[in-house]
Design a protein around this motif. Structure first.
Motif, PDB file in Angstrom:
ATOM      1  N   ARG A   1       0.994  -1.159  -0.008  1.00  0.00           N
ATOM      2  CA  ARG A   1       0.589   0.278   0.180  1.00  0.00           C
ATOM      3  C   ARG A   1       0.532   1.382  -0.034  1.00  0.00           C
ATOM      4  O   ARG A   1       0.024   2.086  -0.898  1.00  0.00           O
ATOM      5  CB  ARG A   1      -0.928  -0.075   1.188  1.00  0.00           C
TER       6      ARG A   1
ATOM      7  N   ALA B   1      -6.611   3.763  -3.350  1.00  0.00           N
ATOM      8  CA  ALA B   1      -5.612   2.837  -3.086  1.00  0.00           C
ATOM      9  C   ALA B   1      -5.475   3.389  -1.630  1.00  0.00           C
ATOM     10  O   ALA B   1      -5.011   2.161  -1.320  1.00  0.00           O
ATOM     11  CB  ALA B   1      -4.447   3.478  -3.948  1.00  0.00           C
TER      12      ALA B   1
ATOM     13  N   GLY C   1      -5.613  -0.272  -0.207  1.00  0.00           N
ATOM     14  CA  GLY C   1      -4.018  -0.497  -0.564  1.00  0.00           C
ATOM     15  C   GLY C   1      -3.723  -1.851  -0.123  1.00  0.00           C
ATOM     16  O   GLY C   1      -2.802  -2.702  -0.275  1.00  0.00           O
TER      17      GLY C   1
ATOM     18  N   LEU D   1      -6.184  -4.010  -8.657  1.00  0.00           N
ATOM     19  CA  LEU D   1      -5.199  -2.974  -7.967  1.00  0.00           C
ATOM     20  C   LEU D   1      -3.868  -2.975  -8.650  1.00  0.00           C
ATOM     21  O   LEU D   1      -3.202  -1.886  -8.331  1.00  0.00           O
ATOM     22  CB  LEU D   1      -5.499  -2.328  -7.080  1.00  0.00           C
TER      23      LEU D   1
END
Length: 312
Positions: free
Chosen positions: A154, A186, A190, A279
């Protein structure tokens, strides 16, 4: 480049003494390098002549990857790599020519059953790619030494988004509202990235349909995975994210077939692997958006995919 073709013939033919060029034609499709199909008078199989536009290091990296993985992964074989040539000055390589289309080219004609058969083969190829392990996460030098470590968690993603989209050129191309929404996404989500940060492995970095060459006349075999310039030591999530962009993102059966084959071939998937892959793919989009020259189609795809991601 057209005026240089006759002289480029000499650069290729010198590696095959006593032979001559029968045909020499440019090959479309490459966004980074310049490619020519070369047919020799005394050699049955054609060859590929590639001029590297970004210097010798990416070419050396590709050849090193070919040497490392050729026994497990279908790739183009390097016959020769030159640091420069007397015509354009670019590094160049002589490689195998694969007489087959890329997967994107034939996709409009594929039935769902045939596409799912490709998915199973892709899963096996991905498992083979990811079976090459490294000590740390990071980018390769020309000899596949990992320059790192790089954080793909992250905090690492937020730092990279700041570098590429806030302080870099990518933010203007993506648009400030979408940049802000992506950073917020994010920050919130994340932490899921850490669930796929196990042993660092070889990642193609641009694993998608245009870079998968196939042989329809040979039971749709995967002939080669090409264009390894962006390969790195990272999480498998990055390749899955790249693969499952449009047009595959809406095909749940395709994703499931890839995943099933990947696991059967020895790959490991975390429980929430599709969400993590989506992601992780942000890294790739942020990278491309921040480069000096970006194709309009890449910007359009980035906006569409990222908008869909943050909306979820």
């Amino acid at each position: 480049m057209c005026s240089t073709r006759p002289r480029l013939r000499d650069s290729c033919c010198r590696f095959f003494p006593g032979d001559s060029i029968r045909s020499f034609a440019p090959v479309g499709g490459g966004l980074t390098n310049t490619n020519y199909k070369v047919t020799l008078a005394r050699r049955a199989a054609p060859l590929l002549l590639r001029l590297y536009q970004r210097g010798i290091a990416p070419a050396q990296k590709e050849m090193a990857i070919d040497t490392l993985i050729a026994s497990r992964v279908p790739v183009l074989h390097f016959y020769y790599l030159g640091e420069d040539n007397p015509v354009t000055g670019h590094p160049y390589a002589v490689l195998d020519w694969i007489d087959g289309p890329d997967l994107q080219h034939i996709m409009p004609s594929l039935s769902q059953d045939r596409l799912l058969a490709f998915a199973e083969k892709i899963g096996k190829v991905l498992a083979a790619i990811h079976s090459f392990m490294f000590e740390i996460f990071g980018f390769f030098d020309a000899k596949l030494n990992v320059q790192g470590p790089i954080d793909f968690d992250r905090a690492g993603m937020l730092a990279y988004l700041d570098q590429t989209l806030v302080r870099g050129a990518g933010g203007e191309r993506l648009g400030r509202p979408l940049v802000d929404a992506l950073i917020a996404y994010a920050e919130k989500n994340g932490d899921i990235l850490k669930d796929w940060l196990v042993q660092p492995c070889l990642v193609h970095g641009d694993f998608n349909a245009p870079n998968i060459l196939v042989l329809p006349e040979r039971d749709d075999a995967i002939a080669a995975v090409i264009d390894w310039e962006y390969a790195l030591s990272a999480s498998p999530a990055m390749d899955f994210g790249n693969l499952l962009r449009p047009p595959f993102d809406g095909n749940a059966a395709f994703a499931e077939a890839v995943a099933r084959s990947y696991v059967e071939a020895g790959g490991v998937l975390p429980k929430d692997w599709q969400r993590i892959a989506q992601l992780a793919d942000v890294y790739s989009f942020a990278d491309f958006l921040s480069r000096p020259y970006v194709a309009d189609v890449v910007i359009k795809d980035a906006r569409r995919v990222i908008a869909k991601l943050v909306a979820e």
